[in-house]
Design an enzyme around this catalytic site. Structure first.
Site, short mmCIF file in Angstrom:
data_model
loop_
_atom_site.label_atom_id
_atom_site.label_comp_id
_atom_site.label_asym_id
_atom_site.label_seq_id
_atom_site.Cartn_x
_atom_site.Cartn_y
_atom_site.Cartn_z
N ASN A 222 0.86 -1.20 0.00
CA ASN A 222 0.00 0.00 0.00
C ASN A 222 0.88 1.24 0.00
O ASN A 222 2.10 1.13 0.01
CB ASN A 222 -0.96 -0.04 1.19
CG ASN A 222 -0.22 -0.11 2.51
OD1 ASN A 222 0.54 0.79 2.85
ND2 ASN A 222 -0.40 -1.20 3.23
N LYS B 59 8.81 -18.05 -9.46
CA LYS B 59 8.20 -16.93 -10.19
C LYS B 59 7.07 -17.44 -11.09
O LYS B 59 7.26 -18.40 -11.84
CB LYS B 59 9.27 -16.23 -11.03
CG LYS B 59 8.74 -14.97 -11.67
CD LYS B 59 9.76 -14.30 -12.55
CE LYS B 59 9.07 -13.26 -13.40
NZ LYS B 59 9.78 -12.96 -14.61
N LYS C 96 -14.49 1.63 14.98
CA LYS C 96 -13.26 0.83 14.92
C LYS C 96 -12.61 0.73 16.31
O LYS C 96 -12.10 -0.31 16.70
CB LYS C 96 -12.29 1.48 13.93
CG LYS C 96 -11.22 0.57 13.42
CD LYS C 96 -10.45 1.20 12.25
CE LYS C 96 -11.08 0.92 10.91
NZ LYS C 96 -10.31 1.47 9.78
N1 CTP Z 1 -4.08 -2.96 12.06
C1 CTP Z 1 -3.33 -4.02 12.55
N2 CTP Z 1 -3.35 -5.23 11.90
C2 CTP Z 1 -4.10 -5.40 10.79
C3 CTP Z 1 -4.86 -4.32 10.28
C4 CTP Z 1 -4.82 -3.11 10.94
O1 CTP Z 1 -2.63 -3.85 13.56
N3 CTP Z 1 -4.11 -6.58 10.19
C5 CTP Z 1 -4.07 -1.70 12.81
C6 CTP Z 1 -3.44 -0.52 12.09
O2 CTP Z 1 -2.08 -0.41 12.42
C7 CTP Z 1 -4.26 0.63 12.62
C8 CTP Z 1 -5.62 0.04 12.87
O3 CTP Z 1 -5.42 -1.35 12.98
O4 CTP Z 1 -3.78 1.09 13.87
C9 CTP Z 1 -6.67 0.31 11.86
O5 CTP Z 1 -6.19 0.05 10.56
P1 CTP Z 1 -7.14 0.29 9.32
O6 CTP Z 1 -6.44 -0.14 8.10
O7 CTP Z 1 -7.71 1.69 9.38
O8 CTP Z 1 -8.33 -0.65 9.70
P2 CTP Z 1 -8.74 -2.08 9.25
O9 CTP Z 1 -8.53 -3.04 10.35
O10 CTP Z 1 -8.11 -2.38 7.95
O11 CTP Z 1 -10.32 -1.90 9.10
P3 CTP Z 1 -11.22 -1.57 7.80
O12 CTP Z 1 -10.85 -2.60 6.79
O13 CTP Z 1 -12.58 -1.70 8.33
O14 CTP Z 1 -10.88 -0.16 7.41
#
Ligand code: CTP
Length: 397
Positions: free
Chosen positions: A208, A286, A337
Site C-alpha cells: 500500500n 516466479k 473501529k
Molecule cells: N491494524 C493491525 N493489523 C491489521 C490491520 C490493521 O494492527 N491486520 C491496525 C493498524 O495499524 C491501525 C488500525 O489497525 O492502527 C486500523 O487500521 P485500518 O487499516 O484503518 O483498519 P482495518 O482493520 O483495515 O479496518 P477496515 O478494513 O474496516 O478499514
C-alpha cells in the site's frame, strides 16, 4: 543531552573500529567526556595513541594494570560512567557478555557495571546470522542491553548484508535517546509503522502507499521524551529514526511475531498500514505467463495485530493506540473501529487521495477516546507526533 555526561567507550576488535575514532569526536563535540577502553583485538585496528589523542585522556587496556587499580579500580571505572558504549561490538565480545565472562578488562567492566549499556555490533553477515550470535543477542536484550544497528550494506570482507556497524551519528542519537531525561524515561513503548509487503511470488508483492513517515515521527518523538522505543517497521520509504530499537519485517505475520516478542510494553502505538489480506499460498517460484489464461489469486485474511494486543487478557500495555485510515464518514467509522478493536485511543485520519495525507508530510487527525472525539488542526506529521507523544506521557504519568 550529552553535555557533561561520562561515557565509557569499549572499542572491540573489528575493522569498524576506525569509525569509533570519529564517534569519540562526535561525543566530545556534544559536551560528553569519553573514557576509552581498547581490547587487545581492538589494538590491531586502531592505535592507543590515536584513541587517547582524540579522547583527550588515557586509554585503559589492561585488567592487571596496578597503577590504574590504585587510581581507579575496574568497578569504579565502569560505575562512574553515565553510559557504556561498546563499538564495535564483535561476535566474540557479545558472546562473552551474554555468558558473563570476565577474562579481560572490557568483559570485566561490562560484568561489573550497573550502568546502561549500548552495543553497536559489527561483524561478517554470516557471523551475525549464526544461531549462536542471535541467541546471544536475545539473551543480552533480555538482560536490558540496548542495541543500535547493525546496518545492511557492503562489508569490508566483500559480502553484503546486515553486519555493518551503525554510523557514528546513529550511535550518538541512540546514546542521546538513552540518556534523555524526559517524562517517558523508564517507559517501554512499542510502535508499528510502514506498510507490509505480502508476497505473490518471490518477485511480486501486494503493498500500500504508506511511507512510514507518521510512525517514524512518533517513534522519534517518544524517544526524545526518554522512552525506550521498539520500532517494528515494514518496508518504509523513510529511514528509521536514531535512538530506537529497530525491528524490520516484511509481512503482517512477521509484524505480529515481532510485536509479540517485543511485549511487554507500557504503551503501544499501531501506526502501521498493515495489509488486511495476503495471498493464501504464495508461489515459491516466479509465476510465468501461460497461454491458458490469467492467474487467479486467492486471499487469506491477515491477523489483526492491533486487536490482538488490545484484547490481551494478560500483559496488555496500559495504553493501546490505533490509527484509523478512512476515506468516508471518518469519525463514525473510527469511533466504531475503536470499539471493535478494543483499543484506548484511535487517531483517525482521512486518507482520501485529495487530502494528500498518505505519503505526504502533513496530517489532519482526530483523537478518539472514550470521552469522545478531539479535532486537531492540520499540522505536520512531526507536530502530530510531538503532540501524541506528550499525550502518551501524560496518560502514563
Ligand atoms: N491494524 C493491525 N493489523 C491489521 C490491520 C490493521 O494492527 N491486520 C491496525 C493498524 O495499524 C491501525 C488500525 O489497525 O492502527 C486500523 O487500521 P485500518 O487499516 O484503518 O483498519 P482495518 O482493520 O483495515 O479496518 P477496515 O478494513 O474496516 O478499514
Amino acid at each position: 543531552m550529552l553535555a557533561s555526561k561520562n561515557i565509557l567507550l569499549v572499542i572491540g576488535g573489528g575493522i569498524a573500529a576506525f569509525k569509533s575514532l570519529d564517534l569519540i569526536r562526535r561525543l566530545r563535540e556534544r559536551g560528553a567526556s569519553v573514557t576509552p577502553v581498547l581490547t587487545r583485538a581492538g589494538e590491531e585496528f586502531v592505535t592507543p595513541l590515536s584513541v587517547s589523542a582524540l579522547a583527550g585522556t588515557k586509554v585503559f587496556r589492561d585488567l592487571f594494570d596496578l597503577t590504574d587499580e590504585a587510581e581507579m579500580g575496574h568497578i569504579e571505572l565502569s560505575r562512574s560512567a553515565d553510559l557504556i558504549i561498546v563499538a564495535p561490538a564483535t561476535a566474540d565480545l557479545m558472546a562473552k557478555m551474554a555468558q558473563g565472562h570476565a577474562n579481560d578488562l572490557a568483559s570485566t567492566l561490562l560484568l561489573a557495571t550497573d550502568t546502561p549499556v549500548l552495543v553497536a555490533p559489527a561483524m561478517n553477515v554470516r557471523m551475525w546470522d549464526h544461531a549462536a550470535t542471535q541467541r546471544n543477542i536475545s539473551t543480552l536484550k533480555a538482560d536490558g542491553i540496548h542495541f543500535v544497528g547493525p546496518n545492511e550494506g557492503d562489508m569490508a570482507c566483500g559480502e553484503y548484508g546486515p553486519g555493518r556497524m551503525s554510523e557514528p551519528l546513529e550511535i550518538v542519537a541512540a546514546a542521546e535517546a538513552m540518556l534523555a531525561d524526559g517524562p517517558l524515561k523508564g517507559k517501554r513503548v512499542l510502535v508499528t509503522s510502514g506498510p507490509t509487503h505480502e508476497p505473490i511470488d518471490p518477485v511480486r508483492y501486494i503493498a500500500n502507499r504508506s511511507s512510514g513517515a507518521q510512525g517514524t515521527a512518533i517513534a522519534r518523538a517518544l524517544a526524545a521524551l526518554g522512552a525506550h522505543v521498539i520500532f517494528v517497521t515494514g518496508p518504509a520509504d523513510v529511514p528509521a529514526p536514531g535512538g530506537v530499537e529497530v525491528v524490520q519485517v516484511e509481512t503482517a505475520q512477521q509484524m505480529l511475531e515481532a510485536v509479540e516478542t517485543a511485549l511487554p510494553a507500557d504503551a503501544a502505538v499501531f501506526a502501521a498500514a498493515v495489509a488486511d489480506w495476503r495471498v493464501a499460498s504464495a508461489s515459491n517460484s516466479k509465476m510465468k505467463k501461460t497461454k491458458g489464461g490469467l492467474p487467479e489469486l486467492k486471499f487469506a485474511e491477515n491477523p489483526d495485530i492491533l486487536a490482538s494486543v488490545a484484547q490481551m487478557k494478560k500483559g496488555r500495555p496500559a495504553l493501546v493506540v490505533g490509527f484509523a485510515a478512512e476515506t468516508d464518514d471518518v469519525i463514525a467509522n473510527a469511533t466504531a473501529k475503536r470499539e471493535r478493536k478494543g483499543c484506548d485511543w484511535i487517531i483517525a485520519n482521512d486518507v482520501s487521495a485529495e487530502t494528500g495525507i498518505m505519503g505526504g508530510s502533513e496530517n489532519d487527525v482526530n483523537l478518539i477516546s472514550n470521552s469522545g472525539s478531539e479535532d486537531w488542526p492540520r499540522m505536520s506529521k512531526a507536530q502530530v507526533a510531538d503532540k501524541l507523544a506528550n499525550r502518551i506521557a501524560q496518560a502514563l504519568a
